[in-house]
Scaffold this active site. Structure first.
Site, short mmCIF file in Angstrom:
data_model
loop_
_atom_site.label_atom_id
_atom_site.label_comp_id
_atom_site.label_asym_id
_atom_site.label_seq_id
_atom_site.Cartn_x
_atom_site.Cartn_y
_atom_site.Cartn_z
N LYS A 48 37.12 -5.93 11.75
CA LYS A 48 36.22 -6.34 10.66
C LYS A 48 36.48 -7.79 10.24
O LYS A 48 35.54 -8.57 10.11
CB LYS A 48 36.39 -5.42 9.42
CG LYS A 48 36.10 -3.96 9.68
CD LYS A 48 36.26 -3.11 8.43
CE LYS A 48 37.65 -3.11 7.84
NZ LYS A 48 38.69 -2.54 8.72
N ARG B 60 35.66 1.10 -0.12
CA ARG B 60 36.48 1.99 0.70
C ARG B 60 36.45 3.42 0.16
O ARG B 60 37.11 4.29 0.73
CB ARG B 60 37.92 1.49 0.69
CG ARG B 60 38.36 0.76 1.99
CD ARG B 60 39.76 0.25 1.75
NE ARG B 60 40.53 -0.02 2.93
CZ ARG B 60 40.65 -1.22 3.50
NH1 ARG B 60 39.98 -2.24 3.04
NH2 ARG B 60 41.44 -1.38 4.54
N ARG C 73 48.80 -7.61 15.92
CA ARG C 73 48.11 -8.54 15.02
C ARG C 73 49.08 -9.54 14.38
O ARG C 73 50.13 -9.17 13.87
CB ARG C 73 47.38 -7.76 13.91
CG ARG C 73 46.84 -8.66 12.81
CD ARG C 73 45.72 -8.00 12.03
NE ARG C 73 46.16 -6.92 11.17
CZ ARG C 73 45.33 -6.19 10.44
NH1 ARG C 73 44.02 -6.42 10.48
NH2 ARG C 73 45.79 -5.23 9.67
N ARG D 226 52.07 -8.47 9.24
CA ARG D 226 52.00 -7.82 7.93
C ARG D 226 52.95 -6.62 7.87
O ARG D 226 53.05 -5.86 8.83
CB ARG D 226 50.56 -7.36 7.67
CG ARG D 226 49.66 -8.48 7.21
CD ARG D 226 48.19 -8.13 7.24
NE ARG D 226 47.87 -6.80 6.72
CZ ARG D 226 46.63 -6.32 6.67
NH1 ARG D 226 45.60 -7.04 7.10
NH2 ARG D 226 46.40 -5.11 6.21
N ARG E 106 47.66 4.61 6.90
CA ARG E 106 46.40 3.91 6.60
C ARG E 106 45.23 4.54 7.35
O ARG E 106 44.13 4.62 6.83
CB ARG E 106 46.53 2.42 6.96
CG ARG E 106 47.34 1.66 5.92
CD ARG E 106 47.82 0.32 6.42
NE ARG E 106 46.74 -0.53 6.82
CZ ARG E 106 46.84 -1.50 7.71
NH1 ARG E 106 47.99 -1.72 8.31
NH2 ARG E 106 45.82 -2.24 8.00
P1 ADP Z 1 42.74 -3.78 7.30
O1 ADP Z 1 42.04 -5.10 7.57
O2 ADP Z 1 43.83 -3.55 8.25
O3 ADP Z 1 41.78 -2.64 7.20
P2 ADP Z 1 42.95 -4.72 4.61
O4 ADP Z 1 43.50 -6.08 4.66
O5 ADP Z 1 41.48 -4.57 4.45
O6 ADP Z 1 43.45 -3.92 5.89
O7 ADP Z 1 43.64 -3.90 3.45
C1 ADP Z 1 45.04 -3.86 3.29
C2 ADP Z 1 45.39 -2.90 2.16
O8 ADP Z 1 44.83 -3.39 0.93
C3 ADP Z 1 44.82 -1.50 2.29
O9 ADP Z 1 45.65 -0.65 3.10
C4 ADP Z 1 44.80 -1.05 0.83
O10 ADP Z 1 46.10 -0.71 0.36
C5 ADP Z 1 44.38 -2.33 0.11
N1 ADP Z 1 42.91 -2.42 -0.01
C6 ADP Z 1 42.09 -3.29 0.61
N2 ADP Z 1 40.82 -3.09 0.26
C7 ADP Z 1 40.82 -2.05 -0.61
C8 ADP Z 1 39.81 -1.33 -1.33
N3 ADP Z 1 38.51 -1.64 -1.19
N4 ADP Z 1 40.20 -0.32 -2.12
C9 ADP Z 1 41.48 0.01 -2.28
N5 ADP Z 1 42.50 -0.60 -1.63
C10 ADP Z 1 42.17 -1.62 -0.80
P1 ADP Z 2 40.40 -5.29 10.64
O1 ADP Z 2 40.00 -6.40 9.70
O2 ADP Z 2 39.28 -4.33 10.88
O3 ADP Z 2 41.65 -4.62 10.20
P2 ADP Z 2 41.11 -7.45 12.49
O4 ADP Z 2 39.91 -8.29 12.57
O5 ADP Z 2 42.25 -7.95 11.66
O6 ADP Z 2 40.71 -5.94 12.05
O7 ADP Z 2 41.61 -7.18 13.99
C1 ADP Z 2 42.79 -6.42 14.25
C2 ADP Z 2 43.51 -7.04 15.45
O8 ADP Z 2 42.72 -6.83 16.64
C3 ADP Z 2 43.72 -8.54 15.38
O9 ADP Z 2 44.95 -8.83 16.00
C4 ADP Z 2 42.54 -9.14 16.17
O10 ADP Z 2 42.88 -10.39 16.77
C5 ADP Z 2 42.34 -8.07 17.23
N1 ADP Z 2 40.93 -7.89 17.62
C6 ADP Z 2 39.84 -7.92 16.82
N2 ADP Z 2 38.72 -7.66 17.53
C7 ADP Z 2 39.11 -7.44 18.81
C8 ADP Z 2 38.40 -7.12 20.03
N3 ADP Z 2 37.07 -6.94 20.05
N4 ADP Z 2 39.13 -6.97 21.16
C9 ADP Z 2 40.48 -7.13 21.14
N5 ADP Z 2 41.20 -7.42 20.04
C10 ADP Z 2 40.52 -7.59 18.88
#
Ligand code: ADP
Ligand code: ADP
Length: 216
Positions: free
Chosen positions: A15, A90, A129, A162, A173
């Site tokens: 995302k 979420r 990541r 992270r 998660r």
């Molecule tokens: P990822 O990109 O791996 O999905 P995020 O960076 O979006 O993770 O979120 C990291 C953490 O921040 C989540 O595991 C949660 O604890 C918190 N968080 C992020 N967005 C929300 C939300 N919309 N509601 C509640 N907690 C959130």
């Molecule tokens: P999210 O925000 O949904 O948690 P991220 O954008 O942070 O996901 O991506 C998670 C990890 O996967 C990062 O290390 C990113 O560089 C990698 N990644 C994202 N999209 C792809 C893809 N299409 N193919 C391979 N690796 C990817």
């Protein structure tokens, strides 16, 4: 009318990566709830301290403070034409709050691309990541490596892994995603807004698919 896009999908599906690329091509600001929490943690704010206690365990931060944080962000002037939301909503409570909030701006959620991938793919992506300290740019040690190990290509800041990308927190998660966030798939499908995009493809293919959804 402003345009609001909600990027839906499990942790690690891509995302944030896609949001940064789509923000560039649409001109809409990228709003990541996770990045906003991490910014608050870095600055030692009261919200940051509260959020950290949930994030570290892989649990969701309570709806009320999360909604207030997003409300404040969406009221800023760069969001006058809309926004690209990544990681919010979420829960269905957050989705209802978002609908109410956007109606205050004469807007609504226009598109919900739902990015999918298998659990094995999610685990591998989160495990590799690397995130930039300054602006949350993300890299992957195998699939999207930075030019120089440990350094962000865009702002030269340090890359780090992270704490919540550790294996045990990732499992939690993903579990939280299935119980609390996955109901949003039906929520937005019922409202005719959801389009599924295969996130298991290379980054540029996923971007092309997403831009096609947004042109509809
Ligand atoms: P990822 O990109 O791996 O999905 P995020 O960076 O979006 O993770 O979120 C990291 C953490 O921040 C989540 O595991 C949660 O604890 C918190 N968080 C992020 N967005 C929300 C939300 N919309 N509601 C509640 N907690 C959130
Ligand atoms: P999210 O925000 O949904 O948690 P991220 O954008 O942070 O996901 O991506 C998670 C990890 O996967 C990062 O290390 C990113 O560089 C990698 N990644 C994202 N999209 C792809 C893809 N299409 N193919 C391979 N690796 C990817």
């Amino acid at each position: 009318m402003p345009t609001y896009i909600v990027l839906l999908g499990p942790p690690g599906v891509g995302k944030g990566t896609q949001a940064k690329l789509i923000a560039e091509s649409t001109g809409l600001p990228h709003i990541s709830s996770g990045d906003l929490f991490r910014e608050n943690i870095k600055n030692g704010t009261k919200l940051g301290k509260l959020a950290q206690s949930y994030i570290i365990k892989g649990d969701l931060v309570p709806d009320d403070v999360t909604i207030d944080m997003i409300r404040e962000r969406l009221c800023q002037s760069d969001c006058k034409d809309g926004a690209l939301l990544d990681g919010f909503p979420r829960t269905t409570v957050q989705a209802d709050a978002l609908a109410n909030l956007l109606s205050e701006f004469n807007g609504k959620v226009n598109f919900v691309p739902y990015i999918t991938a298998s659990e094995a793919v999610l685990l591998e992506r989160l495990n590799g990541r690397w995130t930039c300290r300054a602006q949350g740019h993300v890299f992957h040690e195998k699939y999207n490596p930075p030019q120089k190990i440990g350094v962000c290509d865009f702002d030269q800041s340090q890359l780090y892994q992270r704490d919540d990308d550790k294996a045990e927190t990732v499992t939690r998660r993903i579990q939280v995603y299935f119980t609390q966030t996955a109901p949003l798939i039906a929520y937005y499908r019922e409202r005719g807004l959801l389009t599924e995009v295969n996130g298991g493809q290379p980054i540029d293919k996923v971007t092309a698919n997403l831009l096609a959804v947004l042109r509809k």
